[in-house]
Motif scaffolding. Structure first.
Motif, mmCIF file in Angstrom:
data_model
loop_
_atom_site.group_PDB
_atom_site.id
_atom_site.type_symbol
_atom_site.label_atom_id
_atom_site.label_comp_id
_atom_site.label_asym_id
_atom_site.label_seq_id
_atom_site.Cartn_x
_atom_site.Cartn_y
_atom_site.Cartn_z
ATOM 1 N N VAL A 296 33.338 50.730 62.751
ATOM 2 C CA VAL A 296 34.253 51.248 63.663
ATOM 3 C C VAL A 296 33.738 51.135 65.383
ATOM 4 O O VAL A 296 32.500 51.090 65.192
ATOM 5 N N THR A 297 34.529 50.389 65.848
ATOM 6 C CA THR A 297 34.423 49.853 67.237
ATOM 7 C C THR A 297 35.893 50.768 67.928
ATOM 8 O O THR A 297 36.348 51.433 67.310
ATOM 9 N N GLY A 298 35.194 51.282 69.343
ATOM 10 C CA GLY A 298 35.632 51.836 70.420
ATOM 11 C C GLY A 298 36.047 53.368 70.575
ATOM 12 O O GLY A 298 34.854 54.277 68.493
ATOM 13 N N GLU A 299 36.539 53.653 70.650
ATOM 14 C CA GLU A 299 36.242 55.564 70.687
ATOM 15 C C GLU A 299 37.928 55.737 70.255
ATOM 16 O O GLU A 299 38.725 55.718 70.504
ATOM 17 N N PRO A 300 38.020 57.054 68.725
ATOM 18 C CA PRO A 300 38.609 56.978 67.750
ATOM 19 C C PRO A 300 39.682 58.396 68.551
ATOM 20 O O PRO A 300 39.154 58.764 69.660
ATOM 21 N N ARG A 301 41.233 58.336 68.212
ATOM 22 C CA ARG A 301 41.968 59.091 69.160
ATOM 23 C C ARG A 301 42.709 58.952 68.035
ATOM 24 O O ARG A 301 43.182 59.007 66.684
ATOM 25 N N ASP A 302 43.820 60.540 68.214
ATOM 26 C CA ASP A 302 44.630 60.628 67.433
ATOM 27 C C ASP A 302 45.859 59.651 67.277
ATOM 28 O O ASP A 302 46.151 58.734 68.660
ATOM 29 N N VAL A 303 46.405 59.514 66.379
ATOM 30 C CA VAL A 303 48.151 58.157 66.101
ATOM 31 C C VAL A 303 48.236 59.194 65.335
ATOM 32 O O VAL A 303 48.356 59.964 64.853
ATOM 33 N N PRO A 304 49.730 59.164 65.191
ATOM 34 C CA PRO A 304 50.782 59.398 64.488
ATOM 35 C C PRO A 304 50.927 59.505 63.396
ATOM 36 O O PRO A 304 50.401 58.950 62.816
#
Length: 406
Positions: A296-304
């Motif tokens: 997993v790369t990057g900053e996790p974010r909320d998705v629909p």
């Protein structure tokens, strides 16, 4: 040549009858040329012979619309030919062989060869009765009885071979036509069956999405109801808090409406109240259970929620395909969170041995379902061979409009 213009169609020969008339004219011309070329001088008898050969050729206009009438007319004219030619001689027009061939393409094997034998017998009988016998027993005999028998027997064998061969060729052509029609019919049936299986796979995928989105929508609507009840209690005592609650109700309603848009043409099955599927958070457990490595790369974010489920379902299907088609090959799962969206990449190395599919009837339908799911959430899905001979599936969900970047 069903989709292109046939040469004879360009000439106006658009029906079988017109094409047969053109063939009749060509046969008449060739018969006259062959008979006339050796001796350009035409006697009265020669003119009658040319007329009868032309009439035989004209009878070929009926060869496909009335095949039995056609061969009857041709044989009658052949008998008349035997009567008008000089005694001891015979003329065999090409129309008889063409008529027998046509009967071979249209009739059964038994009737075709019976007509071939009848044509040979009629031709030789006419030769013997109207030409050979007068030449042997007439006022001025020119042939010996033994010569008549030998010649009649030889001509009978030639006629049987010619007309039997024409009937055999006709039967072979008819068999090839029937085989081609059967192949086309089976191909059309296979295409219809494939289309039905694809529709069934799409319907099953849409139904499953409907079940999942139903649970998400139920969650949102429950929250809306609770917040609305709270606003109702605070609207007079604490207007500021009531306003905040109304904003929350509006946001929850917007999210619910956004998810319900994806239920297009899908129907919820009765009696199915399963728990919602895991999303991105559940891929780690899915990967460990399948022996795949996860990055997993990057900053996790909320998705629909619909996109969250799509990530999980695509990873689940891609891992299942890797297990079926490349058993034992290493599998890697990469999740990339970027400013413009989130990408899931499932990739497997080439298989050590060629796998035998355990369920051949469903091959390819998993990819169809993944594409359908990606289309419904506005995502992009690509699947295909990797550079090293493996396989990879990539799902990209763009950042929703109005969603703040991470």
């Amino acid at each position: 040549m069903t989709d292109s213009v046939r040469p004879w169609d360009a000439l106006g020969l658009t029906s079988p009858f017109r094409r047969d008339c053109a063939l009749a004219a060509l046969v008449a011309l060739l018969s006259a040329t062959v008979l006339w070329f050796p001796d350009p001088t035409v006697t009265a008898t020669g003119f009658v012979v040319l007329t009868l050969l032309a009439a035989q050729a004209i009878a070929l206009c009926l060869r496909r619309v009335r095949p039995l009438v056609c061969i009857a007319l041709v044989l009658v004219l052949q008998t008349v030919l035997s009567a008008v030619v000089p005694t001891g001689q015979g003329v065999r027009g090409p129309a008889v062989a063409i008529a027998v061939y046509t009967c071979g393409t249209l009739l059964t094997v038994r009737r075709s060869f019976a007509l071939a034998a009848a044509a040979a017998g009629t031709e030789i009988a006419g030769y013997v009765l109207f030409s050979a016998v007068p030449a042997t027993f007439g006022p001025a005999p020119v042939m010996q009885p033994s010569a008549v028998v030998a010649r009649a027997a030889g001509q009978l064998l030639v006629a049987l071979a010619a007309y039997g061969g024409a009937a055999l060729i006709g039967q072979n052509v008819a068999m090839r036509r029937r085989y081609a029609e059967l192949v086309e019919l089976r191909a059309a049936e296979a295409a219809r069956a494939q289309a039905a299986r694809v529709e069934s796979a799409l319907a099953a995928e849409r139904t499953r999405m409907a079940r999942e989105l139903h649970d998400v929508a139920a969650h949102h609507l429950t929250s809306v109801i609770v917040q609305a009840a709270l606003v109702e209690r605070l609207v007079e005592r604490d207007p500021a808090a009531a306003r905040t609650g109304a904003i929350t109700v509006r946001e929850e309603g917007r999210k619910a409406l956004s998810n319900l848009r994806f239920i297009v043409g899908a129907l919820r099955e009765d009696g199915t109240n399963g728990a919602p599927a895991a999303g991105l958070a559940g891929i780690a457990e899915l990967a460990s259970g399948q022996g795949a490595s996860l990055t997993v790369t990057g900053e996790p974010r909320d998705v629909p929620p619909a996109a969250d489920m799509a990530f999980y379902r695509v990873a689940q299907e891609a891992l299942s395909n890797a297990r079926n088609h490349a058993p034992g090959a290493p599998v890697t799962i990469t999740i990339r969170h970027r400013r413009d969206g989130t990408t899931l990449l499932v990739r497997n190395d080439p298989p050590a041995v060629v796998a035998t599919p355990t369920n051949g009837d469903r091959r390819g339908f998993g990819l169809i379902g993944m594409r359908e799911r990606a289309t419904l959430i506005g995502a992009t899905l690509t699947a295909g061979p990797a550079a090293d001979g493996g396989w990879q599936v990539e799902l990209t969900v763009p950042r929703a409009e109005g969603e703040p970047p991470p």
